[in-house]
Motif scaffolding. Structure first.
Motif, PDB file in Angstrom:
ATOM      1  N   VAL A   1       0.831  -1.206   0.000  1.00 18.35           N
ATOM      2  CA  VAL A   1       0.000   0.000   0.000  1.00 18.35           C
ATOM      3  C   VAL A   1       0.873   1.266   0.000  1.00 18.35           C
ATOM      4  O   VAL A   1       0.606   2.230  -0.728  1.00 18.35           O
ATOM      5  CB  VAL A   1      -0.925  -0.012   1.245  1.00 18.35           C
ATOM      6  N   HIS A   2       1.927   1.252   0.786  1.00 15.42           N
ATOM      7  CA  HIS A   2       2.745   2.458   0.928  1.00 15.42           C
ATOM      8  C   HIS A   2       3.316   2.918  -0.419  1.00 15.42           C
ATOM      9  O   HIS A   2       3.137   4.062  -0.828  1.00 15.42           O
ATOM     10  CB  HIS A   2       3.865   2.177   1.940  1.00 15.42           C
TER      11      HIS A   2
ATOM     12  N   LYS B   1      15.224   1.033  -6.153  1.00 12.82           N
ATOM     13  CA  LYS B   1      15.128   0.611  -4.751  1.00 12.82           C
ATOM     14  C   LYS B   1      15.734   1.673  -3.854  1.00 12.82           C
ATOM     15  O   LYS B   1      16.334   2.629  -4.359  1.00 12.82           O
ATOM     16  CB  LYS B   1      15.723  -0.776  -4.537  1.00 12.82           C
TER      17      LYS B   1
ATOM     18  N   ARG C   1      18.579   5.200   8.050  1.00 16.72           N
ATOM     19  CA  ARG C   1      19.721   5.020   7.138  1.00 16.72           C
ATOM     20  C   ARG C   1      20.137   6.347   6.492  1.00 16.72           C
ATOM     21  O   ARG C   1      21.318   6.575   6.257  1.00 16.72           O
ATOM     22  CB  ARG C   1      19.382   3.987   6.069  1.00 16.72           C
TER      23      ARG C   1
ATOM     24  N   SER D   1       4.139   2.914   8.233  1.00 15.89           N
ATOM     25  CA  SER D   1       4.273   1.443   8.134  1.00 15.89           C
ATOM     26  C   SER D   1       4.824   0.836   9.412  1.00 15.89           C
ATOM     27  O   SER D   1       4.704  -0.365   9.625  1.00 15.89           O
ATOM     28  CB  SER D   1       5.164   0.975   6.973  1.00 15.89           C
TER      29      SER D   1
ATOM     30  N   ARG E   1       2.235   9.297   9.730  1.00 18.03           N
ATOM     31  CA  ARG E   1       0.831   8.905   9.480  1.00 18.03           C
ATOM     32  C   ARG E   1       0.695   7.430   9.794  1.00 18.03           C
ATOM     33  O   ARG E   1       1.689   6.705   9.980  1.00 18.03           O
ATOM     34  CB  ARG E   1       0.415   9.285   8.061  1.00 18.03           C
TER      35      ARG E   1
ATOM     36  N   GLY F   1      -1.427   3.710   8.829  1.00 20.29           N
ATOM     37  CA  GLY F   1      -2.331   3.009   7.913  1.00 20.29           C
ATOM     38  C   GLY F   1      -2.198   1.509   8.035  1.00 20.29           C
ATOM     39  O   GLY F   1      -1.425   0.993   8.848  1.00 20.29           O
ATOM     40  N   MET F   2      -2.940   0.830   7.196  1.00 18.40           N
ATOM     41  CA  MET F   2      -2.923  -0.632   7.129  1.00 18.40           C
ATOM     42  C   MET F   2      -3.243  -1.056   5.710  1.00 18.40           C
ATOM     43  O   MET F   2      -3.922  -0.322   4.986  1.00 18.40           O
ATOM     44  CB  MET F   2      -4.026  -1.232   8.011  1.00 18.40           C
TER      45      MET F   2
ATOM     46  N   SER G   1       9.409  -5.355  10.813  1.00 18.29           N
ATOM     47  CA  SER G   1      10.856  -5.221  10.613  1.00 18.29           C
ATOM     48  C   SER G   1      11.097  -4.420   9.344  1.00 18.29           C
ATOM     49  O   SER G   1      10.678  -4.843   8.254  1.00 18.29           O
ATOM     50  CB  SER G   1      11.472  -6.619  10.488  1.00 18.29           C
ATOM     51  N   GLY G   2      11.732  -3.266   9.471  1.00 19.23           N
ATOM     52  CA  GLY G   2      11.992  -2.427   8.293  1.00 19.23           C
ATOM     53  C   GLY G   2      10.723  -2.110   7.528  1.00 19.23           C
ATOM     54  O   GLY G   2      10.754  -2.018   6.307  1.00 19.23           O
ATOM     55  N   GLY G   3       9.599  -1.971   8.235  1.00 22.32           N
ATOM     56  CA  GLY G   3       8.331  -1.629   7.574  1.00 22.32           C
ATOM     57  C   GLY G   3       7.611  -2.830   6.986  1.00 22.32           C
ATOM     58  O   GLY G   3       6.589  -2.674   6.333  1.00 22.32           O
TER      59      GLY G   3
ATOM     60  N   LYS H   1      16.387 -19.608   5.470  1.00 26.40           N
ATOM     61  CA  LYS H   1      16.682 -18.878   4.219  1.00 26.40           C
ATOM     62  C   LYS H   1      16.265 -19.643   2.977  1.00 26.40           C
ATOM     63  O   LYS H   1      15.938 -19.051   1.959  1.00 26.40           O
ATOM     64  CB  LYS H   1      18.183 -18.580   4.131  1.00 26.40           C
TER      65      LYS H   1
ATOM     66  N   GLY I   1      13.760 -13.585   2.661  1.00 24.77           N
ATOM     67  CA  GLY I   1      14.875 -13.183   3.516  1.00 24.77           C
ATOM     68  C   GLY I   1      14.499 -12.270   4.663  1.00 24.77           C
ATOM     69  O   GLY I   1      15.047 -12.393   5.763  1.00 24.77           O
ATOM     70  N   PHE I   2      13.545 -11.355   4.426  1.00 20.22           N
ATOM     71  CA  PHE I   2      13.235 -10.399   5.493  1.00 20.22           C
ATOM     72  C   PHE I   2      12.571 -11.068   6.698  1.00 20.22           C
ATOM     73  O   PHE I   2      12.556 -10.515   7.786  1.00 20.22           O
ATOM     74  CB  PHE I   2      12.371  -9.250   4.951  1.00 20.22           C
TER      75      PHE I   2
ATOM     76  N   LYS J   1      17.119 -13.043  12.688  1.00 22.12           N
ATOM     77  CA  LYS J   1      18.464 -12.443  12.717  1.00 22.12           C
ATOM     78  C   LYS J   1      19.293 -13.129  13.813  1.00 22.12           C
ATOM     79  O   LYS J   1      20.509 -13.132  13.752  1.00 22.12           O
ATOM     80  CB  LYS J   1      18.385 -10.942  13.012  1.00 22.12           C
TER      81      LYS J   1
HETATM   82  C1  MCA Z   1      15.643  -6.648   3.664  1.00 23.72           C
HETATM   83  N1  MCA Z   1      16.149  -7.462   4.626  1.00 23.72           N
HETATM   84  C2  MCA Z   1      15.434  -7.306   5.731  1.00 23.72           C
HETATM   85  C3  MCA Z   1      14.437  -6.364   5.413  1.00 23.72           C
HETATM   86  N2  MCA Z   1      14.588  -5.961   4.129  1.00 23.72           N
HETATM   87  N3  MCA Z   1      15.516  -7.891   6.944  1.00 23.72           N
HETATM   88  C4  MCA Z   1      14.610  -7.544   7.859  1.00 23.72           C
HETATM   89  N4  MCA Z   1      13.632  -6.629   7.630  1.00 23.72           N
HETATM   90  C5  MCA Z   1      13.515  -6.024   6.416  1.00 23.72           C
HETATM   91  N5  MCA Z   1      12.539  -5.144   6.159  1.00 23.72           N
HETATM   92  C6  MCA Z   1      17.311  -8.344   4.535  1.00 23.72           C
HETATM   93  C7  MCA Z   1      17.336  -9.200   3.290  1.00 23.72           C
HETATM   94  O1  MCA Z   1      16.679 -10.415   3.470  1.00 23.72           O
HETATM   95  C8  MCA Z   1      18.828  -9.392   3.117  1.00 23.72           C
HETATM   96  O2  MCA Z   1      19.275 -10.373   4.023  1.00 23.72           O
HETATM   97  C9  MCA Z   1      19.408  -8.072   3.541  1.00 23.72           C
HETATM   98  O3  MCA Z   1      18.445  -7.507   4.427  1.00 23.72           O
HETATM   99  C10 MCA Z   1      19.649  -7.112   2.383  1.00 23.72           C
HETATM  100  O4  MCA Z   1      18.545  -7.154   1.483  1.00 23.72           O
HETATM  101  P1  MCA Z   1      18.142  -5.920   0.576  1.00 23.72           P
HETATM  102  O5  MCA Z   1      17.023  -6.295  -0.312  1.00 23.72           O
HETATM  103  O6  MCA Z   1      19.384  -5.342  -0.040  1.00 23.72           O
HETATM  104  O7  MCA Z   1      17.571  -4.964   1.661  1.00 23.72           O
HETATM  105  P2  MCA Z   1      17.501  -3.427   1.722  1.00 23.72           P
HETATM  106  O8  MCA Z   1      17.509  -2.851   0.350  1.00 23.72           O
HETATM  107  O9  MCA Z   1      18.503  -2.956   2.689  1.00 23.72           O
HETATM  108  O10 MCA Z   1      15.999  -3.249   2.285  1.00 23.72           O
HETATM  109  C11 MCA Z   1      15.695  -2.713   3.499  1.00 23.72           C
HETATM  110  C12 MCA Z   1      14.484  -1.786   3.302  1.00 23.72           C
HETATM  111  C13 MCA Z   1      13.340  -2.612   2.713  1.00 23.72           C
HETATM  112  C14 MCA Z   1      14.846  -0.648   2.359  1.00 23.72           C
HETATM  113  C15 MCA Z   1      14.145  -1.208   4.651  1.00 23.72           C
HETATM  114  O11 MCA Z   1      13.048  -3.703   3.567  1.00 23.72           O
HETATM  115  C16 MCA Z   1      12.125  -1.786   2.441  1.00 23.72           C
HETATM  116  O12 MCA Z   1      12.037  -1.151   1.389  1.00 23.72           O
HETATM  117  N6  MCA Z   1      11.188  -1.761   3.389  1.00 23.72           N
HETATM  118  C17 MCA Z   1       9.954  -0.987   3.239  1.00 23.72           C
HETATM  119  C18 MCA Z   1       8.839  -1.910   3.006  1.00 23.72           C
HETATM  120  C19 MCA Z   1       7.537  -1.162   2.797  1.00 23.72           C
HETATM  121  O13 MCA Z   1       7.347  -0.450   1.835  1.00 23.72           O
HETATM  122  N7  MCA Z   1       6.583  -1.386   3.719  1.00 23.72           N
HETATM  123  C20 MCA Z   1       5.296  -0.897   3.640  1.00 23.72           C
HETATM  124  C21 MCA Z   1       4.354  -2.050   3.954  1.00 23.72           C
HETATM  125  P3  MCA Z   1      20.547 -11.314   3.737  1.00 23.72           P
HETATM  126  O14 MCA Z   1      21.695 -10.384   3.525  1.00 23.72           O
HETATM  127  O15 MCA Z   1      20.668 -12.132   4.971  1.00 23.72           O
HETATM  128  O16 MCA Z   1      20.185 -12.100   2.528  1.00 23.72           O
HETATM  129  S1  MCA Z   1       3.183  -1.630   5.121  1.00 23.72           S
HETATM  130  C22 MCA Z   1       2.016  -0.719   4.363  1.00 23.72           C
HETATM  131  O17 MCA Z   1       1.994  -0.540   3.172  1.00 23.72           O
HETATM  132  C23 MCA Z   1       1.049  -0.080   5.367  1.00 23.72           C
HETATM  133  C24 MCA Z   1      -0.287   0.105   4.786  1.00 23.72           C
HETATM  134  C25 MCA Z   1       1.563   1.306   5.761  1.00 23.72           C
HETATM  135  O18 MCA Z   1       1.140   1.817   6.801  1.00 23.72           O
HETATM  136  O19 MCA Z   1       2.355   1.873   5.013  1.00 23.72           O
END
Ligand code: MCA
Ligand code: AMP
Length: 505
Positions: free
Chosen positions: A212-213, A234, A259, A281, A303, A305-306, A407-409, A467, A472-473, A477
């Protein structure tokens, strides 16, 4: 303003058609990075028209599902809007999902077409009974699209489903949230208004487009207003900082802000043209909020949301943006806080948060009983969040009634991870909890009880098994081994004791 448009506007249109009325063909829709050419709104219309024609030629009809698991690209967005135009249900999947996860989604949603990365095609072909086409990270599609760009948009009623987004469940099985065209319209309008969106705004988009985000909030606001998006494939802090000076709006999850703040190049100069930073998120720590203000002189608008509701509340543009609070309900969103006996909480004590409004989804895909459980008789949705209301009408999310880690959103349901760990030979039982983490907010942590003398079971062996099976997320950990899990008299694992033990304050 957008909010003044007649609510009946959607009655004979789909969400895209309403957006189309607000954008001009000669305005840039997407500014690409790496010197790739700009994409105009005329291109969005023409390309989504070609894809909509193609989908129709393939025999897909209104209500069919198109499942999409591809890397973020402008073409990915063309496909999304094409589905809306053709009355098809867009079903995006996190690109991190692995075989078993995807197989479940295919069996549950029964799509009529799957669009995936070329590497995943042979795998998905094994279990999908529909065609599986590919779109690579450069936006190249595996089939030829028709040249015909004109497409007669399909009419949609308010409760026609525009998208299904899977959200995990406490039972361990993800549920498909059915989001209607009217939900999309209501939420885009109320947010546009609340955040005083201007046509001239430039959105710096670094979020994934399967939630959604990133898909709705960060894409719809520019599109319904005919504004430009700078599309990053990304989130990379250096790239965000590089493009910030050309942008006016940025939306992130708290990890993005943590970050950015860790990067010395993130400073007032980089933010000089910015009008708005929003966060959501997951909870934004007051520490991050303050540090951001000190570093940039900007105040983040938090803000809440869900997936099921879109955005519900926001701190204001004009007025105080309170740290630790998610603001007031958006226009058209009713919010209430009830105690465990369903009586309204009349002071600032925490209680169960419920929401009602045109933003709230239609229900869970093929789960009428689960849907009924989550709604009250008078139509409020039970969010599972614990919230309090202060004397100024600001809501703060104090915790969750649901066993959920963010975790990380990204949402992770412990039950799903426990089920995978429990199947590992030699594991007797497990409990999965979230512990505070400086980068991800919460980190998935597994506590495992192993059979005696299972020296082969180590933290790394458990992690590598996870894994190979789940995205992965979701992988723990950290893994801790204990002789037994603490339980209450009812036999329920006391996760609070585990949290206190592993994270003593
Ligand atoms: C990646 N990894 C994570 C996460 N993301 N571990 C825990 N939590 C995470 N969120 C791990 C991968 O598995 C990988 O592990 C290593 O980190 C590197 O992966 P990479 O893809 O390079 O990760 P990154 O680019 O650093 O991503 C982190 C991030 C991403 C940018 C924070 O997770 C992200 O974009 N999060 C936002 C998600 C989002 O949009 N959420 C909204 C949904 P290994 O190295 O061991 O393989 S909620 C929503 O929509 C509601 C309605 C709302 O309110 O918004
Ligand atoms: P999802 O199911 O991915 O849509 O996640 C929705 C959940 O994220 C909500 O029910 C909240 O628990 C949490 N959430 C979203 N925004 C915020 C926020 N600003 N503060 C605290 N929690 C949030």
């Amino acid at each position: 303003m957008l909010l003044e448009m007649a609510e009946s506007e959607l009655m004979h249109k789909n969400f895209y058609t309403v957006c189309r009325a607000g954008f001009a063909d000669d305005v840039v829709f997407i500014r690409q990075t790496d010197d790739r050419p700009d994409i105009y709104y005329s291109d969005l219309h023409a390309q989504s028209g070609r894809i909509a024609n193609h989908l129709t030629e393939l025999g897909l009809t209104k209500g069919d599902r198109v499942m999409v698991q591809v890397e973020k690209s402008p073409q990915n967005l063309f496909w999304y809007f094409a589905c809306l135009r053709a009355g098809l249900i867009y079903l995006p999947l996190n690109t991190a999902y692995l075989e078993h996860e995807i197989e479940y989604f295919v069996s549950d949603a029964e799509p009529s077409l799957v669009l995936c990365d070329p590497q995943k095609q042979p795998l998905i072909d094994n279990f999908a009974s529909c065609p599986v086409h590919t779109l690579d990270d450069q936006g190249c599609y595996s089939k030829e699209l028709p040249t015909q760009t004109d497409f007669k948009d399909i009419e949609c009623a308010d409760d026609d489903i525009a998208a299904i987004l899977y959200t995990s469940g406490t039972t361990g099985k993800p549920k498909g949230a059915m989001i209607t065209h009217a939900n999309l319209l209501a939420n885009s309008r109320s947010l546009s208004d609340a955040w005083q969106w201007q046509k001239e705004d430039v959105m710096l988009h670094a979020l994934p487009v399967f939630h959604v985000h990133g898909l709705f909030v960060a894409t719809h606001l520019p599109v319904i207003n005919g504004s430009t998006i700078i599309l990053l494939s990304k989130f990379k802090p250096d790239e965000v900082i590089r493009y910030l000076p050309e942008s006016t709006v940025y939306m992130g999850v708290p990890t993005n802000y943590v970050r950015l703040l860790a990067n010395p190049g993130f400073n007032q100069q980089a933010c000089k043209n910015m009008r708005l930073f929003t966060s959501g998120s997951a909870p934004l720590l007051v520490q991050t909020f303050d540090e951001f203000q000190n570093r940039t002189s900007h105040t983040i608008v938090e803000r809440y949301g869900m997936t099921e509701t879109g955005m519900n509340t926001s701190n204001p543009i004009d007025g105080e943006r309170k740290p630790g609070a998610v603001g007031k309900p958006l226009a058209g969103v009713e919010v209430r806080i009830l105690d465990d006996d369903d009586n309204p909480v009349t002071d600032a004590s925490p209680g169960n948060l419920q929401v009602r409004g045109k933003n709230v989804f239609k229900g869970y895909w093929r789960l009428p009983e689960k849907t009924a459980e989550e709604f009250t008789e008078d139509g409020f949705f039970r969010t599972g969040d614990i919230a309090s209301l202060d004397q100024d009408g600001y809501i703060a999310i104090m915790g969750r009634d649901k066993d959920l880690i963010i975790s990380g959103g990204l949402n992770i349901y412990p039950k799903e991870i426990e089920a995978v760990i429990d199947k590992i030979p030699g594991v007797l039982e497990s409990a999965v909890i979230g512990l505070p983490h400086p980068d991800f907010g919460e980190a998935v942590t597994a506590i495992v009880v192993a059979e005696e003398n299972r020296k082969d079971l180590t933290e790394s062996s458990i992690i590598s098994q996870l894994k190979s099976q789940i995205a992965g997320f979701k992988v723990a950990k950290q893994v801790h081994f204990v002789n037994e899990l603490p339980r209450n008299t009812m036999g329920k694992v006391q996760k609070n004791i585990l949290r206190e033990k592993l994270n003593p304050q």
